[in-house]
Write a protein that holds these residues in place. Structure first.
Motif, PDB file in Angstrom:
ATOM      1  N   VAL A 718       7.055  -1.301  10.128  1.00  0.00           N
ATOM      2  CA  VAL A 718       7.639  -0.937  11.094  1.00  0.00           C
ATOM      3  C   VAL A 718       6.689   0.204  11.856  1.00  0.00           C
ATOM      4  CG1 VAL A 718       9.689   0.385  13.157  1.00  0.00           C
ATOM      5  CG2 VAL A 718      10.065  -1.979  11.628  1.00  0.00           C
ATOM      6  N   VAL A 719       6.381   1.136  10.837  1.00  0.00           N
ATOM      7  CA  VAL A 719       5.251   1.694  11.063  1.00  0.00           C
ATOM      8  C   VAL A 719       4.211   1.565  10.642  1.00  0.00           C
ATOM      9  CG1 VAL A 719       3.918   4.080   9.814  1.00  0.00           C
ATOM     10  CG2 VAL A 719       6.954   3.971   9.945  1.00  0.00           C
ATOM     11  N   CYS A 720       3.778   0.954   9.701  1.00  0.00           N
ATOM     12  CA  CYS A 720       2.456   0.410   9.919  1.00  0.00           C
ATOM     13  C   CYS A 720       1.635  -1.188  10.662  1.00  0.00           C
ATOM     14  CB  CYS A 720       1.915   0.496   8.463  1.00  0.00           C
ATOM     15  SG  CYS A 720       2.584   1.642   7.136  1.00  0.00           S
ATOM     16  N   ALA A 721       2.619  -1.706  11.014  1.00  0.00           N
ATOM     17  CA  ALA A 721       2.710  -2.997  11.790  1.00  0.00           C
ATOM     18  C   ALA A 721       0.890  -4.497  10.814  1.00  0.00           C
ATOM     19  CB  ALA A 721       2.020  -3.197  12.944  1.00  0.00           C
ATOM     20  N   ARG A 722       2.155  -4.082   9.492  1.00  0.00           N
ATOM     21  CA  ARG A 722       1.028  -4.893   8.592  1.00  0.00           C
ATOM     22  C   ARG A 722       1.737  -6.051   7.689  1.00  0.00           C
ATOM     23  NH1 ARG A 722      -1.526  -3.116   3.171  1.00  0.00           N
ATOM     24  NH2 ARG A 722      -0.432  -4.618   3.181  1.00  0.00           N
ATOM     25  N   ALA A 723       0.934  -6.572   7.093  1.00  0.00           N
ATOM     26  CA  ALA A 723       1.867  -7.595   6.225  1.00  0.00           C
ATOM     27  C   ALA A 723       2.158  -7.005   4.972  1.00  0.00           C
ATOM     28  CB  ALA A 723       0.976  -9.548   6.069  1.00  0.00           C
ATOM     29  N   VAL A 724       3.813  -7.385   4.413  1.00  0.00           N
ATOM     30  CA  VAL A 724       3.844  -6.474   2.798  1.00  0.00           C
ATOM     31  C   VAL A 724       2.758  -7.157   1.655  1.00  0.00           C
ATOM     32  CG1 VAL A 724       6.026  -5.930   3.586  1.00  0.00           C
ATOM     33  CG2 VAL A 724       5.592  -8.037   2.467  1.00  0.00           C
ATOM     34  N   ILE A 725       2.117  -7.131   2.028  1.00  0.00           N
ATOM     35  CA  ILE A 725       1.486  -7.945   1.031  1.00  0.00           C
ATOM     36  C   ILE A 725      -0.121  -9.331   1.877  1.00  0.00           C
ATOM     37  CG2 ILE A 725       1.057  -9.723  -1.113  1.00  0.00           C
ATOM     38  CD1 ILE A 725       2.873  -7.760  -2.180  1.00  0.00           C
ATOM     39  N   ASN A 726      -1.197  -8.273   1.498  1.00  0.00           N
ATOM     40  CA  ASN A 726      -2.167  -8.459   1.682  1.00  0.00           C
ATOM     41  C   ASN A 726      -3.209  -8.993   1.147  1.00  0.00           C
ATOM     42  OD1 ASN A 726      -4.590  -9.571   3.826  1.00  0.00           O
ATOM     43  ND2 ASN A 726      -3.944  -8.260   5.228  1.00  0.00           N
ATOM     44  N   PRO A 727      -3.400 -10.144   0.266  1.00  0.00           N
ATOM     45  CA  PRO A 727      -4.430 -10.039  -0.347  1.00  0.00           C
ATOM     46  C   PRO A 727      -5.914  -9.733   0.163  1.00  0.00           C
ATOM     47  CG  PRO A 727      -3.250 -11.608  -0.417  1.00  0.00           C
ATOM     48  CD  PRO A 727      -2.809 -11.520   0.429  1.00  0.00           C
ATOM     49  N   SER A 728      -6.145 -10.067   1.121  1.00  0.00           N
ATOM     50  CA  SER A 728      -6.976  -9.695   1.432  1.00  0.00           C
ATOM     51  C   SER A 728      -7.837  -8.087   1.486  1.00  0.00           C
ATOM     52  CB  SER A 728      -7.334 -10.235   2.885  1.00  0.00           C
ATOM     53  OG  SER A 728      -6.906  -9.448   4.033  1.00  0.00           O
ATOM     54  N   LEU A 729      -6.609  -7.600   1.393  1.00  0.00           N
ATOM     55  CA  LEU A 729      -7.086  -5.922   1.649  1.00  0.00           C
ATOM     56  C   LEU A 729      -7.722  -5.512   0.397  1.00  0.00           C
ATOM     57  CD1 LEU A 729      -4.363  -4.751   3.866  1.00  0.00           C
ATOM     58  CD2 LEU A 729      -6.569  -5.538   4.476  1.00  0.00           C
ATOM     59  N   PRO A 730      -8.401  -4.004   0.778  1.00  0.00           N
ATOM     60  CA  PRO A 730      -8.644  -3.666  -1.029  1.00  0.00           C
ATOM     61  C   PRO A 730      -7.834  -3.470  -1.994  1.00  0.00           C
ATOM     62  CG  PRO A 730     -10.019  -2.625   0.964  1.00  0.00           C
ATOM     63  CD  PRO A 730      -8.673  -3.497   1.667  1.00  0.00           C
ATOM     64  N   GLU A 750       1.209   9.705   8.540  1.00  0.00           N
ATOM     65  CA  GLU A 750       1.195   9.423  10.187  1.00  0.00           C
ATOM     66  C   GLU A 750      -0.923   8.799  10.298  1.00  0.00           C
ATOM     67  OE1 GLU A 750       0.526  13.128   8.764  1.00  0.00           O
ATOM     68  OE2 GLU A 750       0.975  11.989   8.690  1.00  0.00           O
ATOM     69  N   THR A 751      -0.974   9.108   8.564  1.00  0.00           N
ATOM     70  CA  THR A 751      -2.978   8.949   8.568  1.00  0.00           C
ATOM     71  C   THR A 751      -2.672   6.744   8.797  1.00  0.00           C
ATOM     72  OG1 THR A 751      -2.841  10.336   6.600  1.00  0.00           O
ATOM     73  CG2 THR A 751      -4.502   8.301   7.004  1.00  0.00           C
ATOM     74  N   ILE A 752      -1.841   6.204   8.133  1.00  0.00           N
ATOM     75  CA  ILE A 752      -1.382   4.817   8.372  1.00  0.00           C
ATOM     76  C   ILE A 752      -0.622   4.371   9.682  1.00  0.00           C
ATOM     77  CG2 ILE A 752      -2.190   4.945   5.951  1.00  0.00           C
ATOM     78  CD1 ILE A 752       0.466   4.013   5.449  1.00  0.00           C
ATOM     79  N   ILE A 753      -0.324   5.087  10.474  1.00  0.00           N
ATOM     80  CA  ILE A 753       0.434   3.953  11.727  1.00  0.00           C
ATOM     81  C   ILE A 753       0.324   3.210  12.361  1.00  0.00           C
ATOM     82  CG2 ILE A 753       0.088   6.472  13.150  1.00  0.00           C
ATOM     83  CD1 ILE A 753       2.680   6.236  14.087  1.00  0.00           C
ATOM     84  N   ASP A 754       0.489   2.662  12.949  1.00  0.00           N
ATOM     85  CA  ASP A 754       0.074   1.797  13.678  1.00  0.00           C
ATOM     86  C   ASP A 754      -0.438   2.086  14.687  1.00  0.00           C
ATOM     87  OD1 ASP A 754      -0.683  -0.271  15.178  1.00  0.00           O
ATOM     88  OD2 ASP A 754       1.544  -0.762  15.752  1.00  0.00           O
TER      89      ASP A 754
END
Length: 878
Positions: A718-730, A750-754
């Motif tokens: 909810v905070v980051c608005a991204r998939a829980v597993i994303n293999p395309s990321l670092p 807050e550094t990685i907030i949506d």
């Protein structure tokens, strides 16, 4: 001249002494290799095996017994030349081998073949070595069948046709006496005997005790026998006896024993490996340390889960677990640290191979002692990253593994229930398998199964044609008492509700005909598909009266099926709550499995976070949604005597209605909670990767705290608005839970907030929100809050944010303490209403831990049964 002669004489004496010592040493290290049931000598793996009836073999037999032989060996073994002869005995038989005091490996080679009137399926015998009982009432074919069944169930090789039993013992005598005793009325046999002297340094008496807080235990091996249960070359190929020159051991491949083979991937290093200690040269060959298994980066990319091996062991014995390590990748400390678990208990924290071995490419082993109780027959070895450390690599590594059973009171025997041995005599399946091989038997079994299926289908088709009725494809649902056949019954059930919303019966869901469903979905029009899940597609439909509904149709190829279908109906027939999706009915005609739910106009929570063009949710909306979902989960956990564990909490199972009210959905994997006398439910691991509780994955013990962990992942999502597993990321961002936890521990979430939330939230409420999520993701369940506590804190976070909104709007600003008092007042009022309702229904049931838990307002809970309800908290300062 005399001096020269004296010097030559002295040299001659020294040479003689050296020769004598060499001969004595050779005698001390010589192995005894006995080919039973013959006077012939064979060469196997470069060694000479002498027949037990050969006069020059240094072996004495107490009776001649019977020499048996066979022309064929059905199987694959480097010992196959030894398995063509055997000594059969119907009376006690002793082998006396002249040797020296010391430590020995004893290996018994057993290959069952029938000979004349002796049917090996009827064999049963005991073996003792210098008074140590090794086996008792031992049936070789039964043991082979048992081991094959276990390996087959584990997904491994299931075509073994021989046994190799290995024991370690110490003797102070100058001879080794092996006693073979057939069970009364039966007989025994032995194909070959191998006795190998062992270095005193192979085992040490003082080892680490599992769960002993660093304490050691004395094994007292001088007075105990040892049986080798398992010996694995982890991540590498089979190591044959000829490749283990010192002790001629067999090192199996480990993949058959892994719970999830993809959890670990094999690595190899061809660098020169040396032993960390010169005393370890006989512990394992260097081949074991040249390969290893490390945690995989597969499709799941879930680095928090452990590599797990599961072994069947004999209950009520002590075990020595030996783990072999060699750091093949990192050349300095604190690059790879991990935890070691044995039988679900911590054996070691912050384990750094480089530090313990003293460098890279150093062969090192670690022993652990554990006791297995009489009601446990499995032993788990698990390695996983230690996320509490600052190591650069959250990974684990293992090169080899050995499990040894220790004797109790001079006994290593475990009486396995093979069943009636007489049945083996007439069991053509077993004899056929032994004589012809597993391949032909498999064909026969497969053919029989196909014939049975064809006959069953034909019989069922005929029955349906006779009755001219559309009978359901399965019948077990009616045992649940979870459904009715008519709308009238459903209405009657609704009329029986008590004034406080409790449903008097669970028979409250309508059965739809397949024609009704086809009409509602325009014959399953693909244009009406609003979602696809593990169960199947979800269609938007319109049932009688123009009511919109979500219709979920099972996919025959889905991994979910009848069990999940029945569970969903059973659970939702007992549950009614504002924050749980309501089930309207179901259809089970013509092998279809269809569920009909209330329609949720705004879809899933995930669709409003990312991956769609929908407008983003505000911080207040996100808090409201989280609170609603928490209320639904809290009701599940506390709304009945044993509670219900959802087991698949994720953002796609949190649905939003037209007013953005959150409701939990998809109860196909749900489980009833533990009874009062238990702390967990033992069950196979199910759920969604990225959300799955690592402790549940490790122990296969499900608790309410497993839902709490999954909900913590939802909070970070909810905070980051991204998939829980994303293999395309670092690499360090692939797993949301790990990535967000690193920032949260630095108090920089807050550094990685949506980005959609930037500047539109209360900093204090956001800080509190991050703290709740962090607590939910604690490694151990006992350290996590209950869902009631999570709910209480989320409501407080909302009050803080609303106070901030009032302040920004120019109104009188609220302090945190005022927000807390506002929350407390609202909960106290809700509690008074709930208590008055409960008193009107029945005597309340107190939750098993005896604590009050926070709850919802009075409109939330419509509980099944007059004695089931959600409890509310007495607000207290925190």
């Amino acid at each position: 001249m005399m001096k020269v002669q004296g010097m030559w004489g002295l040299c001659l004496v020294l040479l003689v002494i050296m020769f004598v010592y060499a001969v004595i040493g050779e005698a001390q290290i010589a192995s005894f290799l006995i080919n039973c049931g013959t006077n012939s000598t064979v060469n196997v793996d470069g060694r000479r095996w002498v027949g037990d009836s050969n006069p020059g073999n240094n072996v004495t037999l107490s009776s001649p017994s019977i020499e048996a032989s066979t022309a064929t060996f059905n199987g694959d073994s480097f010992y196959s030349p030894l398995y063509k002869t055997a000594r059969i005995f119907s009376d006690s038989l002793n082998y006396t081998i002249q040797g020296t005091p010391g430590n020995y490996f004893l290996r018994l080679h057993l290959y069952p073949f029938s000979f004349e009137k002796y049917n090996v399926n009827d064999s049963s015998f005991a073996v003792e070595a210098n008074g140590l009982t090794l086996v008792s009432e031992f049936n070789v074919p039964g043991e082979i069948l048992h081991k094959n069944t276990y390996l087959q169930n584990s997904g491994g090789n299931s075509s073994l046709s021989f046994l190799l039993k290995e024991f370690f013992f110490t003797t102070n005598a100058n001879s080794i006496v092996l006693e073979f005793h057939p069970t009364k009325g039966s007989f025994g046999f032995i194909n070959a005997i191998e006795i190998v002297p062992v270095d005193d340094k192979l085992f040490v008496d003082s080892v680490n005790k599992v769960g002993g807080n660093g304490g050691n235990s004395s094994l007292n091996l001088g007075r105990r026998g040892v049986e080798t249960m398992y010996r694995l070359n982890v991540g590498g190929a089979l190591i044959k006896p000829a490749q283990d020159l010192d002790l001629r051991r067999v090192w199996e491949v480990d993949s058959s024993y892994m719970i999830t083979a993809d959890a670990g991937s094999g690595i190899r290093n061809s660098s020169n490996i040396t032993y960390a200690s010169p005393n370890d040269t006989s512990v394992a060959p260097l081949l074991v340390y040249e390969t290893a298994r490390t945690m995989s980066n597969t499709q799941v990319m879930e680095k928090r889960f452990n590599m797990s091996w599961k072994f069947e062991v004999d209950p009520d014995f002590d075990y020595l677990v030996r783990l072999h390590f060699c750091e093949l990748v990192y050349d300095r400390a604190n690059q790879r640290t991990f935890r070691i678990y044995i039988n679900n208990r911590t054996a070691a924290n912050n384990f750094d191979i480089f530090v313990r071995a003293g460098g890279m490419n150093k062969a090192y082993h670690q022993d652990y002692f554990d006791m297995v109780s009489s009601d446990i027959s499995t032993l788990w070895i698990q390695l996983g990253p230690d996320t509490t450390t600052s190591a650069a690599e959250t990974d684990a590594l293992l090169n080899g593994l050995e499990i040894f059973k220790l004797s109790r009171n001079g006994n290593l025997a475990h009486l396995r229930p093979y069943g009636n041995l007489g049945e083996h005599k007439t069991s053509k399946g077993v004899i056929f398998w032994l004589g012809i091989g597993a391949g032909v038997a498999s064909v026969v079994v497969l053919t029989a199964v196909v014939i049975m299926i064809v006959c069953f289908c034909k019989k069922r088709r005929n029955k349906q044609n006779d009755t001219k009725e559309n009978l359901p494809g399965w019948r077990s649902l009616f045992l649940l008492g979870a459904a009715t056949n008519s709308t009238a019954n459903a209405k009657a059930s609704t009329e029986n509700q008590n004034p406080y919303g409790s449903v008097a019966t669970v028979r409250s869901r309508r059965r739809f005909t397949l024609a009704d469903i086809r009409s509602a979905t325009n014959n399953f029009d693909e244009g009406l598909v609003i979602g696809v899940g593990g169960f199947g597609k979800v269609f938007k439909g319109e049932i009688e009266g123009g009511t919109l509904a979500a219709i979920k149709r099972a996919n025959p190829q889905s991994q979910q099926g009848l069990a999940e279908f029945e569970t969903e109906i059973e659970m939702l027939s007992k549950l009614r709550h504002r924050h749980l999706v309501s089930m309207i009915g179901f259809c089970d005609e013509q092998n279809e499995m269809i569920l009909v739910y209330e329609y949720m106009a705004n879809g899933t929570l995930r669709s409003h976070l990312f991956g769609s063009d929908l407008p983003p949710l505000s911080w207040k909306q996100r808090l409201d949604v989280c609170i609603g979902a928490a209320r639904g989960l809290h009701y599940l956990h506390t709304g009945s005597e044993r509670g219900i564990i959802h087991r698949d909490v994720k953002t796609t199972n949190i649905l939003l209605d037209e007013d953005f009210v959150a409701k939990m959905a998809d109860f196909g994997l749900s489980k009833t909670g533990p009874s009062l006398e238990h702390t967990h439910v033992s069950t196979a691991v199910k759920g969604s990767f990225g959300y799955l509780d690592p402790e549940y994955f490790r122990r296969q013990q499900l608790t309410e705290k497993s839902d709490v962990y999954s909900f913590g992942v939802v909070l970070f999502e909810v905070v980051c608005a991204r998939a829980v597993i994303n293999p395309s990321l670092p690499k360090d961002q692939i797993n949301l839970a790990e990535w967000a936890m690193r920032w949260q521990r630095q108090r920089s979430l807050e550094t990685i907030i949506d980005p959609q939330l930037q500047g539109n939230y209360s900093p204090e409420s956001f800080m509190r929100f991050g703290e709740i999520a962090e607590k939910c993701l604690a490694d151990e369940g006992k350290s996590r809050p209950t869902m009631g506590e999570v709910l209480w804190h989320l409501e407080y976070v909302l009050q803080v944010h609303e106070a901030w909104l009032h302040g920004n709007a120019g109104e009188n600003s609220f302090s945190s303490s005022q927000a807390l008092r506002t929350l407390a007042d609202r909960q106290a009022e809700a509690q008074e209403v709930a208590i008055s309702n409960v008193e009107a229904c029945s005597e309340p049931k107190v939750k098993k831990d005896g604590e009050y838990t926070p709850g919802t307002d009075k409109s939330d809970a419509l509980v099944v049964g007059v004695d089931e309800f959600s409890q509310l908290v007495k607000p207290q300062g925190r």
